[in-house]
Write a protein that holds these residues in place. Sequence first.
Motif, PDB file in Angstrom:
ATOM      1  N   LYS A   3       0.834  -1.198   0.000  1.00 25.06           N
ATOM      2  CA  LYS A   3       0.000   0.000   0.000  1.00 25.06           C
ATOM      3  C   LYS A   3       0.878   1.262   0.000  1.00 25.06           C
ATOM      4  N   SER A   4       1.900   1.278   0.820  1.00 24.48           N
ATOM      5  CA  SER A   4       2.802   2.437   0.898  1.00 24.48           C
ATOM      6  C   SER A   4       3.524   2.657  -0.424  1.00 24.48           C
ATOM      7  N   MET A   5       3.981   1.549  -1.018  1.00 22.01           N
ATOM      8  CA  MET A   5       4.681   1.648  -2.301  1.00 22.01           C
ATOM      9  C   MET A   5       3.782   2.279  -3.372  1.00 22.01           C
ATOM     10  N   LEU A   6       2.533   1.839  -3.445  1.00 20.27           N
ATOM     11  CA  LEU A   6       1.606   2.371  -4.455  1.00 20.27           C
ATOM     12  C   LEU A   6       1.282   3.842  -4.185  1.00 20.27           C
ATOM     13  N   ILE A   7       1.137   4.205  -2.909  1.00 20.65           N
ATOM     14  CA  ILE A   7       0.862   5.606  -2.566  1.00 20.65           C
ATOM     15  C   ILE A   7       2.039   6.490  -2.966  1.00 20.65           C
ATOM     16  N   TYR A   8       3.274   6.020  -2.682  1.00 21.88           N
ATOM     17  CA  TYR A   8       4.460   6.789  -3.070  1.00 21.88           C
ATOM     18  C   TYR A   8       4.520   6.979  -4.589  1.00 21.88           C
ATOM     19  N   GLU A   9       4.140   5.936  -5.319  1.00 18.78           N
ATOM     20  CA  GLU A   9       4.120   6.062  -6.783  1.00 18.78           C
ATOM     21  C   GLU A   9       3.127   7.148  -7.219  1.00 18.78           C
ATOM     22  N   GLY A  10       1.928   7.118  -6.625  1.00 16.72           N
ATOM     23  CA  GLY A  10       0.925   8.128  -6.961  1.00 16.72           C
ATOM     24  C   GLY A  10       1.384   9.525  -6.597  1.00 16.72           C
ATOM     25  N   LEU A  11       1.996   9.658  -5.407  1.00 16.07           N
ATOM     26  CA  LEU A  11       2.461  10.982  -4.980  1.00 16.07           C
ATOM     27  C   LEU A  11       3.557  11.508  -5.899  1.00 16.07           C
ATOM     28  N   GLY A  12       4.297  10.598  -6.516  1.00 14.62           N
ATOM     29  CA  GLY A  12       5.324  11.048  -7.459  1.00 14.62           C
ATOM     30  C   GLY A  12       4.726  11.835  -8.604  1.00 14.62           C
ATOM     31  N   TYR A  13       3.540  11.397  -9.086  1.00 14.78           N
ATOM     32  CA  TYR A  13       2.870  12.128 -10.162  1.00 14.78           C
ATOM     33  C   TYR A  13       2.474  13.531  -9.717  1.00 14.78           C
ATOM     34  N   SER A  14       1.920  13.633  -8.502  1.00 13.31           N
ATOM     35  CA  SER A  14       1.485  14.955  -8.035  1.00 13.31           C
ATOM     36  C   SER A  14       2.662  15.893  -7.821  1.00 13.31           C
ATOM     37  N   VAL A  15       3.774  15.363  -7.284  1.00 10.12           N
ATOM     38  CA  VAL A  15       4.954  16.211  -7.070  1.00 10.12           C
ATOM     39  C   VAL A  15       5.511  16.709  -8.400  1.00 10.12           C
ATOM     40  N   HIS A  37      -5.600  -0.774  -4.594  1.00 12.43           N
ATOM     41  CA  HIS A  37      -5.054  -1.806  -3.705  1.00 12.43           C
ATOM     42  C   HIS A  37      -6.178  -2.548  -2.992  1.00 12.43           C
ATOM     43  N   ARG A  38      -7.196  -1.800  -2.571  1.00 16.21           N
ATOM     44  CA  ARG A  38      -8.317  -2.439  -1.880  1.00 16.21           C
ATOM     45  C   ARG A  38      -9.008  -3.441  -2.800  1.00 16.21           C
ATOM     46  N   ASN A  39      -9.169  -3.062  -4.079  1.00 12.87           N
ATOM     47  CA  ASN A  39      -9.803  -3.959  -5.031  1.00 12.87           C
ATOM     48  C   ASN A  39      -8.918  -5.189  -5.285  1.00 12.87           C
ATOM     49  N   MET A  40      -7.602  -4.978  -5.358  1.00 12.72           N
ATOM     50  CA  MET A  40      -6.667  -6.083  -5.587  1.00 12.72           C
ATOM     51  C   MET A  40      -6.622  -7.032  -4.389  1.00 12.72           C
ATOM     52  N   ALA A  41      -6.711  -6.457  -3.186  1.00  6.87           N
ATOM     53  CA  ALA A  41      -6.590  -7.249  -1.960  1.00  6.87           C
ATOM     54  C   ALA A  41      -7.792  -8.156  -1.718  1.00  6.87           C
ATOM     55  N   LYS A  42      -8.837  -8.007  -2.508  1.00 11.48           N
ATOM     56  CA  LYS A  42     -10.000  -8.881  -2.350  1.00 11.48           C
ATOM     57  C   LYS A  42      -9.664 -10.319  -2.748  1.00 11.48           C
ATOM     58  N   ARG A  43      -8.599 -10.483  -3.564  1.00 11.12           N
ATOM     59  CA  ARG A  43      -8.160 -11.826  -3.957  1.00 11.12           C
ATOM     60  C   ARG A  43      -6.891 -12.171  -3.190  1.00 11.12           C
ATOM     61  N   THR A  44      -6.720 -13.436  -2.931  1.00 11.48           N
ATOM     62  CA  THR A  44      -5.530 -13.892  -2.216  1.00 11.48           C
ATOM     63  C   THR A  44      -4.329 -13.869  -3.159  1.00 11.48           C
ATOM     64  N   VAL A  45      -3.135 -13.989  -2.563  1.00 13.30           N
ATOM     65  CA  VAL A  45      -1.899 -14.008  -3.359  1.00 13.30           C
ATOM     66  C   VAL A  45      -1.924 -15.159  -4.355  1.00 13.30           C
ATOM     67  N   VAL A  46      -2.369 -16.327  -3.911  1.00 17.08           N
ATOM     68  CA  VAL A  46      -2.412 -17.514  -4.778  1.00 17.08           C
ATOM     69  C   VAL A  46      -3.342 -17.283  -5.962  1.00 17.08           C
ATOM     70  N   GLU A  47      -4.515 -16.706  -5.674  1.00 20.18           N
ATOM     71  CA  GLU A  47      -5.472 -16.432  -6.757  1.00 20.18           C
ATOM     72  C   GLU A  47      -4.888 -15.480  -7.791  1.00 20.18           C
ATOM     73  N   ARG A  48      -4.175 -14.476  -7.294  1.00 20.83           N
ATOM     74  CA  ARG A  48      -3.595 -13.496  -8.214  1.00 20.83           C
ATOM     75  C   ARG A  48      -2.473 -14.116  -9.051  1.00 20.83           C
ATOM     76  N   LEU A  49      -1.690 -15.015  -8.439  1.00 20.29           N
ATOM     77  CA  LEU A  49      -0.649 -15.702  -9.207  1.00 20.29           C
ATOM     78  C   LEU A  49      -1.256 -16.569 -10.302  1.00 20.29           C
ATOM     79  N   ARG A  50      -2.351 -17.209 -10.006  1.00 18.48           N
ATOM     80  CA  ARG A  50      -3.021 -18.073 -10.988  1.00 18.48           C
ATOM     81  C   ARG A  50      -3.653 -17.268 -12.114  1.00 18.48           C
ATOM     82  N   ILE A  51      -4.245 -16.060 -11.741  1.00 17.61           N
ATOM     83  CA  ILE A  51      -4.864 -15.209 -12.760  1.00 17.61           C
ATOM     84  C   ILE A  51      -3.801 -14.714 -13.733  1.00 17.61           C
ATOM     85  N   ALA A  52      -2.650 -14.321 -13.185  1.00 19.57           N
ATOM     86  CA  ALA A  52      -1.571 -13.802 -14.030  1.00 19.57           C
ATOM     87  C   ALA A  52      -1.085 -14.848 -15.012  1.00 19.57           C
ATOM     88  N   GLU A  53      -1.086 -16.096 -14.556  1.00 20.09           N
ATOM     89  CA  GLU A  53      -0.635 -17.161 -15.426  1.00 20.09           C
ATOM     90  C   GLU A  53      -1.643 -17.461 -16.516  1.00 20.09           C
TER      91      GLU A  53
END
Length: 840
Positions: free
Chosen positions: A756-768, A824-840
Amino acid sequence: MNDILFGNNNGKILKKLANRSLKSGKNYIAVLAIMLSTLLFTSLFTIAISLQSSIQDNEMRTVGTSAHANAKLITENEYEDLISDDRIEEYGKSVVFGYAVGECFNKLPTEVRYADENYALWGFHNPEKGSLPQAENEMATSQIVLDAMGLSNAEIGSQIELTFSTDTQNVTETFVLSGIWTGDTVTPSQMIFLSKAYMEQVAPPVYGVSTGNTSKISGYIDCAIMFSSAWNIQNQVENLASDYDFGDRIGVNSAYTTATVSVSGIIPVLAAILVIFIAGYLLIYNVFYISIAQDIRFYGMLKTLGTTARQIRKIVYKKAIRLSIIGIPLGLLLGWPIGRVLIPSILRMLSGNMTVITTVNPIIFLVAVLFALITVFISCRKPASMAAKVSPIEALKYVEQEPNISKRKRRHTKRINPSMMAKQNFGRNKKKVIIVTLSFSLSLVLLNSVYTYVTSFDFDKFVSNYSLADFTVADATVINSSLPINTSGVSEEFIQEVETLDGLESVANIYMQTSTQPFAASAERNITELSSTSDNLAADFQNYKIRGGHGINIYGFEEWPAEHLQVLEGDLSAEQWQAGKGIYVTTMQMVGDGTTSLYQPGDNIDVICSDGTNRTYSVLAVVTIPEALRSPMSVDLGVEYVLPTSEYFKVVGDANVLPMKTMYNVDDAHIDAADRWLQYYTSNIETSLDYYSKVTLQDSFRGLTTMYRLVGGVLCAVLALIGILNFINSTTTSILSRYREIAMLQSVGMTGQQVKSMLIYEGLGYSVLGLICSFIFSTIASVTVVKMMGAELTYFTWHFSLLPIILCAIPLIAITAIVPLLCHRNMAKRTVVERLRIAE
């Protein structure tokens, strides 16, 4: 389409592939981007064309005619010669009687004329009830005139007693009302039309050659002229003026000159088109770029199957066309109503009397569609080339552009944290970062520019065109610039009342009379030089000499108004001027561009007094008289003299002459009460007087600034929406494309909070970055574009400001932090395993 060596027709399959590409992804933002661009173009062209039509219509009503040109105060012989000219397509005739007389006409200048049907029609005086006068004792007029006369209920056939003045007498007659039209408050004079038979008795047409002497008007003819087209009117009129020796008695209707395209008028439209194009390009380009990046494996597989680069480009363009088919009509449907809603507000702020003309001109929609399609196809060009150039192997491996890694091995290691990872991720796709940053910056730069432009409007300069004091009072003909102008209209009784006002700080009078004066000997050198440059000017000078002189407006200034004179040459030398040893003169304001001086400092001028004696003055300075202190009318060459009041009375020869204008200041505590008193006094006691007040001018000024804020605010809001959509689209697709990467990081121990912090920092980079670019570009725009636009305004004083960007910093930072959190909230609705399988 025939393609490759075998000439196979693969148009259908390309169409099918484009349709599948549409169905395979979410294209809502692409449609929204195209719709917003089209909406802005449509609104812009709706406002521009409607505004131009409304301004032209208002100018016609202000001038008092829709004819191409007007020849004024000519004789019957000159009229007959003129209308026989083949260059004139149609014409209208009016013969002047004089002016309506009576207390009700003090603030409603009304001309009495005979007019034929064309003149009445083109002058917006065509009767809506009844008809133009036919019988000798008939008259027609507007409802405005009838209301002023206290005859609001007058009907066709009513008997009306009318008094009017001619050059030689006042005439009172009873007429039968034959026609009524609504009338217009913006026209310079109201009209009362009398019959041709009555005209031939009381003011028969003058024959011979006209002299151009405006003091004689009865029996002279005004001719309204229509050419075959409005093209090149100026040259056509100049040729007529030269051929018939009319001089300045024939002129172009200024409404047609406002309709022509000028550089100063087209620059704001071009600037708006450029801003909209850039905003649309940034959003549409980014949408297609991200879409291509997401579908890169799809295009790689097509390449593997033998699809050519040209065919892939066609698939992308077909997709763009299909999205445009949805987005452009939506933009047209929404853009025209938005422009239609904005235009009345703009016109109300420009002028309360301006008629709203909203056109449904097909050109608006055709041009908007054209610009929208150009924007779409230019935006799609690079993404299409990217899809066409990718090799099958690269496409199958593609996730997103990887950060550059130094080949040299690092000797030192640093502790990995979310901010460091955000920095690395931020640099993965520099092109995307630039596009989103520019989208943010564009709306902020425009907002700051509009704010700087509007806050640089100078009320003191704005009001100086009308009044240099809290109140300026004059005869209504002076305030409204209506003929015949009464330059001695402020009574002693009024001045005495002003001197008793509570809170009065200062009061001053300005006097003016027109007098025929000879050319001084020192003027001969300039006359000879100017005569060599123009045959018409040489003829004018010769006529003035034959006539015994030229018309001069002679002013009498008290000390306070004289301080506002603007010196062009010489020095005011107030002590010499007050002592009666010197005189101020103006340039020849009616010659050329109005900057040529007939006299120079040090020249001697003999002024002929009313008793026939001469008074000699030395020219101290060549000056410009501010509009607020001048008479609304210049005569002949436009040369004017300014004397102290003591000398003015010696020249005029009558110490009882009344002022043209009275100016006075009141302290802030009493200014509203003084404004109410003046409004009551001029409405009920001396109705011939009218005035300018800083209180009422403040309302006009506020309306002007509100108009710019409204239009600029709407454009900024849409551009801000485009910037936010660009950021949302970029952030969402970036996170979606990195599902597997983020899942892998979490599988090796990265916590949800760290993600979550990493994604927020990325977003703040655009505003800065957006804020930094906004500060830089806004500074450049303020000192260049804003200054340049303001230079054309007489009431502009540039002030530098970055306040809007500072105020927008918090909302911008909040948006760039909240959007990644929601993703991030929308992504976190799925587990890590589910996301790895979707990516594949």
